[in-house]
Write an enzyme that holds these catalytic residues in place. Structure first.
Site, PDB file in Angstrom:
ATOM      1  N   GLU A  55       0.632  -1.356   0.031  1.00 18.45           N
ATOM      2  CA  GLU A  55      -0.053   0.247   0.102  1.00 18.45           C
ATOM      3  C   GLU A  55       0.834   1.220  -0.153  1.00 18.45           C
ATOM      4  O   GLU A  55       0.545   2.169  -0.774  1.00 18.45           O
ATOM      5  CB  GLU A  55      -0.813   0.040   1.301  1.00 18.45           C
ATOM      6  CG  GLU A  55      -1.896  -1.243   1.444  1.00 18.45           C
ATOM      7  CD  GLU A  55      -1.144  -2.322   2.329  1.00 18.45           C
ATOM      8  OE1 GLU A  55      -2.129  -2.768   3.116  1.00 18.45           O
ATOM      9  OE2 GLU A  55      -0.074  -2.494   2.157  1.00 18.45           O
ATOM     10  N   CYS A  83      -2.745  -2.936   7.515  1.00 19.91           N
ATOM     11  CA  CYS A  83      -2.345  -2.795   9.032  1.00 19.91           C
ATOM     12  C   CYS A  83      -2.606  -1.076   9.197  1.00 19.91           C
ATOM     13  O   CYS A  83      -3.122  -0.545   8.349  1.00 19.91           O
ATOM     14  CB  CYS A  83      -0.770  -3.106   8.951  1.00 19.91           C
ATOM     15  SG  CYS A  83       0.255  -1.977   8.108  1.00 19.91           S
ATOM     16  N   CYS A  86      -0.535   1.336   7.167  1.00 18.23           N
ATOM     17  CA  CYS A  86      -1.033   1.677   5.995  1.00 18.23           C
ATOM     18  C   CYS A  86      -2.248   2.258   5.809  1.00 18.23           C
ATOM     19  O   CYS A  86      -2.687   3.444   4.896  1.00 18.23           O
ATOM     20  CB  CYS A  86      -1.165   0.399   4.978  1.00 18.23           C
ATOM     21  SG  CYS A  86       0.412  -0.426   4.591  1.00 18.23           S
TER      22      CYS A  86
END
Length: 155
Positions: A55, A83, A86
């Site tokens: 990402e 996560c 990101c």
């Protein structure tokens, strides 16, 4: 074919590219006006840096392409639930919506909470489970192969 399926397949293709290089197979694409404008795949093994998530590469490349840190007309497609790092980058970039495939199995992502938190004065939509089985199988297969390889090295 529905657009979200088409774009998730593009993210899967990026994940497979990373997998060929020994990376955890996570891929991402940024879409604007019905076109993929940037992409990325995990590169943590290659770069040995914690920031090298799929990402992060896709967001960084889109920002460079549009010469702006804001991406309000863009959607992010990623093969694994993002996560917190990101999610923070997507919020900071003002991404409009995130589509992801596989759910983070250990429940550490906080995706929904972060998307709705209005951190950085922005919220975004999130839709999970797009091609979930295919995305999950890619990850499961990778980790199974890694465990077998490690087991073989110990014998």
């Amino acid at each position: 074919m529905e657009d979200k399926i088409k774009f998730m397949r593009a993210a899967i293709a990026r994940a497979k590219k990373g997998q060929k290089k020994g990376e955890v197979p996570v891929g991402a694409v940024i879409v604007a006006d019905g076109k993929v404008v940037s992409s990325g795949y995990n590169r943590r093994t290659e770069t040995q840096t914690a920031l090298s998530h799929a990402e992060m590469y896709a967001i960084d490349r889109a920002c460079k392409k549009f010469k702006s840190w804001r991406l309000p007309e863009c959607d992010l497609y990623v093969t694994l639930e993002p996560c917190p790092m990101c999610m923070g980058a997507a919020l900071n970039a003002r991404v409009r919506k995130i589509y992801f495939g596989a759910y983070e199995q250990k429940g550490r992502s906080m995706t929904k909470e972060l998307a709705e938190s209005n951190l950085l004065n922005h919220t975004l939509e999130v839709e999970g489970g797009v091609l979930e089985e295919e995305c999950s199988a890619l990850l499961t297969g990778f980790f199974r192969e890694m465990r077998q390889k490690t087991k073989g090295e110990k014998e």
